[in-house]
Design a protein around this motif. Structure first.
Motif, PDB file in Angstrom:
ATOM      1  N   ASN A 193      14.261  11.430  15.433  1.00 10.55           N
ATOM      2  CA  ASN A 193      15.334  10.564  15.899  1.00 10.55           C
ATOM      3  C   ASN A 193      16.293  10.320  14.802  1.00 10.55           C
ATOM      4  O   ASN A 193      17.497  10.430  15.197  1.00 10.55           O
ATOM      5  CB  ASN A 193      14.746   9.313  16.594  1.00 10.55           C
ATOM      6  N   LEU A 204       6.746   4.391  30.684  1.00 11.30           N
ATOM      7  CA  LEU A 204       7.524   5.539  30.170  1.00 11.30           C
ATOM      8  C   LEU A 204       8.309   6.330  31.353  1.00 11.30           C
ATOM      9  O   LEU A 204       9.418   6.766  31.269  1.00 11.30           O
ATOM     10  CB  LEU A 204       7.043   6.458  29.212  1.00 11.30           C
ATOM     11  N   SER A 238      12.786  18.236  29.150  1.00 11.89           N
ATOM     12  CA  SER A 238      11.734  16.982  29.390  1.00 11.89           C
ATOM     13  C   SER A 238      10.180  17.580  29.710  1.00 11.89           C
ATOM     14  O   SER A 238       9.333  16.718  29.435  1.00 11.89           O
ATOM     15  CB  SER A 238      12.199  15.953  30.494  1.00 11.89           C
ATOM     16  N   SER A 255      12.206   6.974  32.528  1.00 12.59           N
ATOM     17  CA  SER A 255      12.574   8.275  32.474  1.00 12.59           C
ATOM     18  C   SER A 255      13.129   8.529  33.820  1.00 12.59           C
ATOM     19  O   SER A 255      14.243   8.970  34.033  1.00 12.59           O
ATOM     20  CB  SER A 255      11.560   9.266  32.203  1.00 12.59           C
ATOM     21  N   GLU A 312       7.400  17.906  27.035  1.00 13.46           N
ATOM     22  CA  GLU A 312       6.878  16.911  26.204  1.00 13.46           C
ATOM     23  C   GLU A 312       5.502  16.916  26.274  1.00 13.46           C
ATOM     24  O   GLU A 312       4.989  17.235  27.500  1.00 13.46           O
ATOM     25  CB  GLU A 312       7.226  15.505  26.903  1.00 13.46           C
ATOM     26  N   TYR A 325      12.088  12.007  25.313  1.00 13.44           N
ATOM     27  CA  TYR A 325      11.445  10.894  24.417  1.00 13.44           C
ATOM     28  C   TYR A 325      10.648  11.770  23.558  1.00 13.44           C
ATOM     29  O   TYR A 325       9.756  12.503  23.504  1.00 13.44           O
ATOM     30  CB  TYR A 325      10.608  10.239  25.369  1.00 13.44           C
ATOM     31  N   ASN A 363       8.841  10.288  20.065  1.00 10.63           N
ATOM     32  CA  ASN A 363       8.324   9.085  19.332  1.00 10.63           C
ATOM     33  C   ASN A 363       8.138   9.368  17.802  1.00 10.63           C
ATOM     34  O   ASN A 363       6.788   9.217  17.438  1.00 10.63           O
ATOM     35  CB  ASN A 363       6.996   8.519  20.117  1.00 10.63           C
ATOM     36  N   ASN A 377      17.098   9.380  24.881  1.00  5.49           N
ATOM     37  CA  ASN A 377      16.088   8.565  25.718  1.00  5.49           C
ATOM     38  C   ASN A 377      15.206   9.548  26.857  1.00  5.49           C
ATOM     39  O   ASN A 377      14.159   8.980  27.004  1.00  5.49           O
ATOM     40  CB  ASN A 377      16.761   7.178  26.298  1.00  5.49           C
TER      41      ASN A 377
END
Length: 309
Positions: free
Chosen positions: A230, A9, A179, A13, A182, A223, A225, A220
Motif C-alpha cells: 500500500n 469487508l 477484485s 466492498s 483477491e 483490498y 492487507n 479500498n
C-alpha cells in the motif's frame, strides 16, 4: 462459514461499489447507452431515490445471500419528460435463480406506485460463469408475459478493451474484474494489477476531484492487507502526479469527514465555513510533517492559525 470480519469487508466492498456507481452514474449511462447525451438532459442533474426504493421493496436486502447495490435514479430527458432508471447490481458470486423475476417485480412496483416509465439495467459483477438472465417470461393459458431489460457483465469487455475506453465506468468494471483475484493470486501481483487501473485513470484528463475519489475507491475496493504494498501504491501515485496527490493525506481527510458525518466528495474547498474541522485536519497534517504552506492550501486556514497549533 464466513467469519464476521470477512462479512464486514464484503459489505464494505459492496458499499464502495455502490458509491462509485452513484458518483459516476452519468458516465455509466453513457457507457450502456451510446446516445445518452442526445437523449438525457444531464444539465438538470440526477436525483437518487433510495428512500422510494426501500419503501417499495423493503425486504430486498434482508436475504442472507443478498449482495446487491441497487440504485433508483430520476433523470430528465431532452424531450422535457422525467424518467426513472432502476439499476440492479448483482454482486460477485450472485446466482439468484429468481433474479429476472425479482427485477420484473421491482419494475412494475415502481411503475404502479409512481406512474412513471422505468428503464431497468442489470449489472453482473461475478465470474465468467455467473448466471446472466436478460428476460423474465411467464405463460399461462394463452396469456404471455415477457419482460426484457438491458444487462452488462464485467467480462463483456476484456482488460485491453476497457483500458482503451475514455469512460470512468470502464475502470469500475476493470476494478470489479481485479477484485475477483483477491485470495487467488499473491498480494504483490494483485498490487500490480491495481496499479494498472490507477495508471489508466491518471492517463485521462479527468478533473482532480474525480481522480482523487476514484483512487480512494480503487485502493479500498481492491483490498490488500499489506502495508508495504500500500505504501508503494501511495508513493507511485505521488510520483505520477508530481506530488499533487498524496494518498495518505486524502485518507486522513476522508477519515475526518467520516467522523464529522459529512459525505465523501470533493476534497478541496469544502472545509470553508467549518473552522473547527479544518483545525483538526491541520493538526493531523502537521503531525505528518507537511509544510505550513501545503496545510494552508489544503485546509484554507491562515498561516498564523496553523503555526499556533
Amino acid at each position: 462459514m464466513m467469519n464476521e470480519y470477512a462479512i464486514a469487508l464484503r459489505k464494505k466492498s459492496d458499499e464502495l461499489l455502490k458509491g462509485a456507481l452513484e458518483a459516476n452514474f452519468p458516465d455509466f449511462l453513457r457507457f450502456v447507452y451510446p446516445d445518452a447525451d442526445q437523449v438525457v438532459d444531464f444539465s438538470k442533474g440526477i436525483q437518487f431515490m433510495d428512500k422510494e426504493l426501500f419503501a417499495i421493496i423493503p425486504n430486498r436486502e434482508r436475504r442472507r445471500d443478498g449482495r446487491r447495490a441497487d440504485l433508483l435514479a430520476k433523470l430528465h430527458l431532452k424531450n422535457g419528460t422525467e424518467k426513472w432508471v432502476l439499476l440492479n447490481v448483482e454482486i460477485e458470486g450472485g446466482n439468484d435463480v429468481d433474479f429476472e423475476k425479482r427485477v420484473y417485480e421491482y419494475n412494475y412496483r415502481i411503475r404502479d406506485k409512481h406512474k412513471v416509465s422505468v428503464a431497468t439495467i442489470a449489472v453482473f459483477t461475478g465470474g465468467k460463469s455467473q448466471r446472466k438472465p436478460r428476460v423474465y417470461r411467464d405463460e399461462l393459458l394463452g396469456t404471455v408475459l415477457s419482460f426484457s431489460y438491458l444487462t452488462y457483465h464485467i467480462f463483456d469487455h476484456d482488460q485491453e478493451a476497457l483500458l482503451k475506453m475514455n469512460n470512468p465506468f470502464a475502470l469500475i468494471a476493470l476494478a470489479c474484474q481485479k477484485s475477483l483475484l483477491e485470495g487467488k493470486i499473491p498480494e504483490k501481483q494483485l498490487g500490480e494489477e491495481r496499479l494498472i487501473i490507477a495508471k489508466a485513470l491518471l492517463s485521462h484528463n479527468y478533473d482532480h476531484d474525480r481522480i482523487t475519489s476514484f483512487l480512494i475507491f480503487i485502493k479500498n475496493f481492491i483490498y490488500i492487507n499489506n502495508e508495504d504494498i500500500n505504501c508503494k501504491f501511495d508513493q507511485l501515485i505521488s510520483e505520477l502526479t508530481g506530488g499533487e496527490i498524496n494518498m495518505g493525506i486524502l485518507e486522513i481527510v476522508r477519515m475526518q469527514d467520516r467522523r464529522d458525518g459529512r459525505l465523501e466528495g470533493k476534497l478541496e474547498g469544502k472545509l470553508e465555513g467549518q473552522h473547527e474541522a479544518a483545525l483538526k485536519i491541520a493538526a493531523e497534517l502537521k503531525k505528518e510533517g507537511l509544510t505550513v504552506d501545503f496545510i494552508a492550501k489544503t485546509t484554507k486556514l491562515s498561516l498564523e492559525e496553523i503555526a499556533s497549533l
